[in-house]
Design an enzyme around this catalytic site. Structure first.
Site, PDB file in Angstrom:
ATOM      1  N   GLU A  29       0.821  -1.209   0.000  1.00  0.00           N
ATOM      2  CA  GLU A  29       0.000   0.000   0.000  1.00  0.00           C
ATOM      3  C   GLU A  29       0.853   1.257   0.000  1.00  0.00           C
ATOM      4  O   GLU A  29       0.537   2.230  -0.678  1.00  0.00           O
ATOM      5  CB  GLU A  29      -0.945   0.011   1.205  1.00  0.00           C
ATOM      6  CG  GLU A  29      -2.050  -1.026   1.138  1.00  0.00           C
ATOM      7  CD  GLU A  29      -2.893  -0.907  -0.126  1.00  0.00           C
ATOM      8  OE1 GLU A  29      -2.977   0.199  -0.690  1.00  0.00           O
ATOM      9  OE2 GLU A  29      -3.453  -1.923  -0.562  1.00  0.00           O
ATOM     10  N   TYR A 108      -6.605   6.244   4.283  1.00  0.00           N
ATOM     11  CA  TYR A 108      -6.661   5.222   3.241  1.00  0.00           C
ATOM     12  C   TYR A 108      -5.867   3.974   3.636  1.00  0.00           C
ATOM     13  O   TYR A 108      -6.378   2.850   3.596  1.00  0.00           O
ATOM     14  CB  TYR A 108      -6.132   5.753   1.893  1.00  0.00           C
ATOM     15  CG  TYR A 108      -5.839   4.614   0.959  1.00  0.00           C
ATOM     16  CD1 TYR A 108      -6.882   3.963   0.306  1.00  0.00           C
ATOM     17  CD2 TYR A 108      -4.554   4.108   0.815  1.00  0.00           C
ATOM     18  CE1 TYR A 108      -6.651   2.865  -0.500  1.00  0.00           C
ATOM     19  CE2 TYR A 108      -4.312   3.005   0.013  1.00  0.00           C
ATOM     20  CZ  TYR A 108      -5.361   2.394  -0.636  1.00  0.00           C
ATOM     21  OH  TYR A 108      -5.134   1.293  -1.408  1.00  0.00           O
ATOM     22  N   ASP A 126      -9.714   5.230  -2.264  1.00  0.00           N
ATOM     23  CA  ASP A 126      -8.545   5.801  -2.941  1.00  0.00           C
ATOM     24  C   ASP A 126      -9.065   6.570  -4.154  1.00  0.00           C
ATOM     25  O   ASP A 126     -10.269   6.709  -4.322  1.00  0.00           O
ATOM     26  CB  ASP A 126      -7.563   4.700  -3.344  1.00  0.00           C
ATOM     27  CG  ASP A 126      -8.143   3.821  -4.434  1.00  0.00           C
ATOM     28  OD1 ASP A 126      -9.367   3.865  -4.652  1.00  0.00           O
ATOM     29  OD2 ASP A 126      -7.380   3.077  -5.069  1.00  0.00           O
ATOM     30  N   CYS A 173     -13.722   1.710 -14.946  1.00  0.00           N
ATOM     31  CA  CYS A 173     -14.121   3.094 -14.686  1.00  0.00           C
ATOM     32  C   CYS A 173     -12.873   3.979 -14.676  1.00  0.00           C
ATOM     33  O   CYS A 173     -12.568   4.664 -13.699  1.00  0.00           O
ATOM     34  CB  CYS A 173     -14.867   3.170 -13.352  1.00  0.00           C
ATOM     35  SG  CYS A 173     -15.855   4.660 -13.123  1.00  0.00           S
ATOM     36  N   CYS A 180     -17.702   1.900 -20.147  1.00  0.00           N
ATOM     37  CA  CYS A 180     -19.025   1.785 -19.528  1.00  0.00           C
ATOM     38  C   CYS A 180     -19.796   0.561 -20.019  1.00  0.00           C
ATOM     39  O   CYS A 180     -20.560  -0.047 -19.271  1.00  0.00           O
ATOM     40  CB  CYS A 180     -19.842   3.054 -19.767  1.00  0.00           C
ATOM     41  SG  CYS A 180     -19.138   4.513 -18.937  1.00  0.00           S
ATOM     42  N   CYS A 183     -19.186  -2.386 -17.861  1.00  0.00           N
ATOM     43  CA  CYS A 183     -19.278  -2.180 -16.418  1.00  0.00           C
ATOM     44  C   CYS A 183     -20.459  -2.908 -15.815  1.00  0.00           C
ATOM     45  O   CYS A 183     -21.599  -2.766 -16.292  1.00  0.00           O
ATOM     46  CB  CYS A 183     -19.383  -0.686 -16.117  1.00  0.00           C
ATOM     47  SG  CYS A 183     -19.458  -0.353 -14.345  1.00  0.00           S
ATOM     48  N   CYS A 189     -25.808   3.169 -12.668  1.00  0.00           N
ATOM     49  CA  CYS A 189     -24.867   4.273 -12.516  1.00  0.00           C
ATOM     50  C   CYS A 189     -25.482   5.578 -13.014  1.00  0.00           C
ATOM     51  O   CYS A 189     -25.865   5.704 -14.170  1.00  0.00           O
ATOM     52  CB  CYS A 189     -23.586   3.969 -13.299  1.00  0.00           C
ATOM     53  SG  CYS A 189     -22.381   5.306 -13.250  1.00  0.00           S
TER      54      CYS A 189
END
Length: 303
Positions: A29, A108, A126, A173, A180, A183, A189
């Site tokens: 991370e 985060y 994030d 995304c 899209c 997705c 959405c």
DNA sequence: GATCCGTGGTC
DNA sequence: TGACCAAGGAT
């Protein structure tokens, strides 16, 4: 369903997805902060080869940690990582609150460790997830995203849920050309009509800077000086020189919000506090990329 | 809340 | 080449 999409299409091959070891999750991370995934992979492997546990890291020297970080940038990450290893005495705390107290661990990263390593029900946000959620709810207001994320979190399976949203942001995304049509969330959405309207601005403006650096070579060694200011703290740099007309080589380097033109000069008498580093060992020493680039250009361009 | 902190790749 | 990007945190 996002989870089904993730199980089929997620980035399960990433090295840090093969473990729930808190130290490894934590290391990944930190390395991934503002840094492309592909770039992190070799650094991650090399770092773990040398420091396989948090305890081993705490017993190491900052100098070596920075040397392993050399080229990744944002070196305060490495210093904070090392500080945390020393503070925590070989084991990361279990609780989100305690994680937040450690240097270099913010909201985060604390959430990521809690959910990825410990399976705790913590939403992670994030830039990828923020973009996904902003588009999903068609909101340009980034302030409520953490609350929205908590509300959406799958408390039965927080780890996969968070990873799924992250991968969705990275693979589908995407900031520029979102896919899209592929997705799994497209039917619900709210931002699908105009996804680009809800991307973060992110723009960074650059200003130009000129740097004059000196290079001294003696018997295969180069003179380097410890960094003084906040920038590159704990690392070794080429000494600054007044700058003249006869630059042997010129390189360009971008750092932070600066586009730097670096002029390189032969330097006959380096500062008294200079360290002489054999060129053959430049790879084992804590120097920023700028130094490697400069030395390479100097040796090639200056005969 | 805005700014600082790195870098190599990409268009 | 120049602009811009990429899993944040500290101040």
């Amino acid at each position: 369903m996002v989870l089904q999409w993730y199980r089929e299409k997620g980035r399960h091959h990433l090295p840090w997805r093969q473990t729930t070891d808190p130290y490894r999750i934590y290391l990944s991370e930190v390395m991934l902060q503002q840094t492309p995934v592909e770039r992190v992979i070799p650094y991650y492997q090399r770092f773990l080869d040398r420091f396989p546990t948090l305890e081993a890291l705490g017993e190491g020297e900052e100098e070596e940690v920075l040397a392993l970080w050399s080229g990744l940038g944002y070196y305060s990450r490495a210093r904070n990582l090392h500080r945390t290893a020393r503070i925590s005495g070989g084991e990361l705390p279990r609780s989100y609150r305690e994680l937040l107290q450690l240097p270099g661990i913010g909201r985060y990263t604390a959430s990521a460790i809690s959910s990825f390593a410990y399976g705790e029900a913590r939403a992670v946000v994030d830039t990828n997830i923020k973009r996904v959620l902003k588009r999903y709810w068609a909101t340009s207001d980034g302030r409520e995203i953490w609350e929205l994320a908590e509300r959406l979190l799958d408390r039965e399976n927080p780890r996969e849920h968070n990873l799924a949203l992250m991968d969705l942001g990275a693979l589908i995304c995407r900031p520029k050309d979102p896919l899209c049509s592929l997705c799994p969330l497209r039917s619900r959405c709210l931002g699908r009509g105009d996804p680009l309207a809800y991307s973060s601005p992110s723009g960074r403006s650059y200003s130009k800077v000129e740097l004059h650096l000196g290079i001294s070579l003696r018997e295969g060694s180069i003179a380097l000086v410890p960094s003084q200011g906040r920038l590159y703290r704990g690392m070794l740099l080429l000494p600054s020189v007044p700058g003249g007309e006869r630059a042997v080589a010129t390189i360009y380097h971008t750092y932070s919000r600066y586009r730097v033109r670096v002029l390189l000069y032969p330097l006959s008498s380096p500062p008294a506090d200079a360290l002489w580093v054999p060129l053959s060992r430049l790879g084992e020493v804590p120097v920023p990329s700028l130094v490697r680039k400069a030395v390479k250009a100097y040796l090639e361009g200056g005969d």
